[in-house]
Each structure stands twice: as structure tokens, then as C-alpha cells.
Design an enzyme around this catalytic site. Structure first.
Site, PDB file in Angstrom:
ATOM      1  N   SER A 211       0.810  -1.223   0.000  1.00 44.44           N
ATOM      2  CA  SER A 211       0.000   0.000   0.000  1.00 44.44           C
ATOM      3  C   SER A 211       0.842   1.271   0.000  1.00 44.44           C
ATOM      4  CB  SER A 211      -0.937   0.012   1.213  1.00 44.44           C
ATOM      5  OG  SER A 211      -1.782  -1.107   1.207  1.00 44.44           O
ATOM      6  N   HIS A 257       0.585   4.713   4.174  1.00 42.21           N
ATOM      7  CA  HIS A 257      -0.046   5.368   3.031  1.00 42.21           C
ATOM      8  C   HIS A 257       0.473   6.797   2.881  1.00 42.21           C
ATOM      9  CE1 HIS A 257      -3.808   2.554   3.268  1.00 42.21           C
ATOM     10  NE2 HIS A 257      -2.687   1.904   3.040  1.00 42.21           N
TER      11      HIS A 257
END
Length: 318
Positions: A211, A257
């Protein structure tokens, strides 16, 4: 017998209308005849379906024209200085394949996750985890790897031909590392007493997944599209949805993220700034500078911690 004005001959049926004349066929992709195509290659003028479209400095070219240009024009580079390829996102497919194989190994041997996942407590003594975590996924669900690999496939087939394979690989790896760096920076400043009391648990929480690297691709896409004058409005919605998931669902590292996204912005900014032919040879040094900056920031963070915290190793978890 009546005369219909044709000399007794039946209608010829020529023209675009009339009985027996089929309607014009829709434009279809030459490589995929089952797909209607409304976008034409700027070079050859043939229709190209989304799978066969490749970004060009002006408009879209089909994969065949991109391949032919790469074959007949040695040394041709992309708009951002990367080596022109045949358009196939080989690096993207390779990363997906590695992640899939590693995921299967994780399912067979759960110890692989423990040995290669990232957690801030082991970042100093086992620094390879900053890289390996970007190729691991949660072995307890298929959703995690499927979502990430779909996002990687979608972004990769657009970005990789635009940047070139080497630059795309560097963007992925540096963004993945940047995600783990953010996890480390935002994990607080733990102490041994805090760890023993269960206060500084974020320092002991493992992180896996692509991610962070994928959010780096998101960030890079925004920068590159802005430079090319292309709209990224749909991408803002996608990024927002993925960002919200990181806050609403437990077990998702929004810190990774954020770190990957910021790192992707920085890498893309470097690539755009050094896009001109006169200075593009400096892009690798600049990307290396981004990586060095991440290392310096991380080392600085660890040096602020007590030796007993910084020197924790896997043996301490046994």
C-alpha cells in the site's frame, strides 16, 4: 408493364442506405476485434482499445506504434527521459508475480511474515525489513493482496510506459521504503518502561503490504498528469476512498499510506524537474538523494532513542 425509371433493371443498391445494405460497422481495435474503440492512435490512425493505448507526448499511440518506434529509433526516450519500451508493463507484472508467490509462501509458512514484516522495533537491527514488507501481505485474507494488486496493475500499465521500466521500479521501491519511514517517525518515542507497560505498542506493531508503494504511485501520477496537462479528477476520488479506509478499518496503516504518497510526490517532482535533455542524466542522482534523505531521517529518529530500545532484535521476541 410499368417502368420505374431504371430501364427495367432492379435497383443496384449502391450508396449508404437502402434495402440490403448493412449499417457501417463500429470501429474496433485491430488487436482485439471484439472491442469497440473510440480513440485512435495519433501515429497510425487506427482504433485502439484501452488495453492497447499508450500515453505519448501528444495524445495516445497504439502499442504497435510504440513497439515499432522503440525498434527503429535506438536511444529513444519517453517524455520524462526513460527508455522507450514496447509498452508492456513488465516491471508491474514482475512485482505482482513476486507478491503472489510470496503470499502463497506466507500461507504455507507463517514464519515468513514474522521474519520479513516491518515493525519499528526491528528497523535498526534488521533494516532489510524496510524493503521486504512492501512485497508481503496479510496471510489471513485474500482481500488485502487482491485490492493492492489490482491498484498496482491499474497504475502500472499507465505509469511504467510513461516513465520507463527502471524509473518505475525505483519509484515503487523508494515509495515503499518511504511508507515504512513514516511508520517509524509516527510511532512515537518509546521507552523500555513504556514498552513493558504496553503504552508504546505502535513500536511493536508489524506492517505488511504494497500500500505504501502504491500510494507513492498515486502521488507520482498526480504530479506527472499535472505536468502533461491531463486531468486527475477521478484519481482524487480513488485516493480519498483508499485514505478513508486507512482510518476506518483497524489493521490498515495510514502512516504507510501517507509516507508512500509524500515520497511518490517527491520522486515525481525530481523526474519532472530534470526532464529536459540537458539535465536528465542527473535524475538517478536526484532519486538517490531522495533515498539518502529517507535514510538520514530514519537514522536520526533511531539515534534519539535509548540504546535498549534501538537495539531490540528478533531474539528479544523469542
Amino acid at each position: 408493364m410499368s417502368d420505374n425509371g431504371t430501364g427495367g433493371q432492379p435497383p443496384t443498391g449502391d450508396g449508404n442506405t437502402g434495402p440490403g445494405v448493412p449499417a457501417p460497422a463500429p470501429s474496433v481495435c485491430p488487436r482485439h476485434p471484439d472491442r469497440e474503440s473510440y480513440v485512435r492512435c495519433q501515429r497510425c490512425g487506427r482504433p485502439a482499445c484501452p488495453e492497447c493505448q499508450r500515453p505519448a507526448p501528444v495524445g495516445i499511440q497504439c502499442v504497435d506504434c510504440v513497439r515499432e518506434a522503440a525498434r527503429t529509433t535506438p536511444g529513444t526516450t519517453t517524455v520524462f527521459g526513460g527508455r522507450v519500451t514496447d509498452g508492456r508493463p513488465v516491471v508491474t507484472y514482475a512485482i505482482i508475480a513476486v507478491c503472489a508467490v510470496v503470499y502463497l509462501l506466507q500461507r504455507v509458512d507463517p514464519g515468513i511474515t514474522d521474519r520479513f514484516a516491518f515493525l519499528p522495533a526491528l528497523g535498526w537491527t534488521e533494516p532489510w525489513r524496510f524493503v521486504t514488507a512492501a512485497f508481503l501481505h496479510s496471510p489471513f485474507t485474500f482481500f488485502h493482496i487482491l485490492l493492492n494488486m489490482f491498484a498496482l496493475w491499474s497504475l502500472g500499465q499507465y505509469l511504467e510506459p510513461m516513465l520507463g521500466r527502471a524509473r518505475f521500479a525505483a519509484l515503487y521501491l523508494i515509495s515503499g521504503i518511504g511508507g515504512q519511514v513514516a511508520v517509524t517517525l509516527l510511532a512515537g518515542s518509546p521507552t523500555i518502561d513504556g514498552l513493558n507497560a504496553g503504552i508504546d505498542q505502535s513500536w511493536l506493531t508489524s506492517v505488511v503490504g504494497a500500500s505504501g508503494a502504491i500510494f507513492g504511485l498515486f502521488g507520482a501520477l498526480l504530479v506527472l498528469n499535472r505536468h502533461l496537462g491531463r486531468s486527475s479528477s477521478a484519481m482524487y476520488v480513488t485516493i480519498a476512498i483508499n485514505a478513508v479506509f486507512g482510518f476506518l478499518y483497524p489493521g490498515i496503516s495510514w502512516q504507510a499510506h501517507l509516507g508512500g504518497f509524500v515520497t511518490g510526490l517527491a520522486c515525481a517532482g525530481v523526474i519532472v524537474a530534470l526532464r529536459s535533455r540537458q539535465v536528465r542524466h542527473l535524475v538517478w542522482a536526484a532519486l538517490g538523494g531522495v533515498l539518502v534523505l529517507l535514510v538520514v531521517i530514519t537514522v536520526g529518529k533511531y539515534l534519539t532513542l535509548p540504546d535498549a530500545v534501538r537495539l531490540i532484535s528478533s531474539r528479544d521476541f523469542s
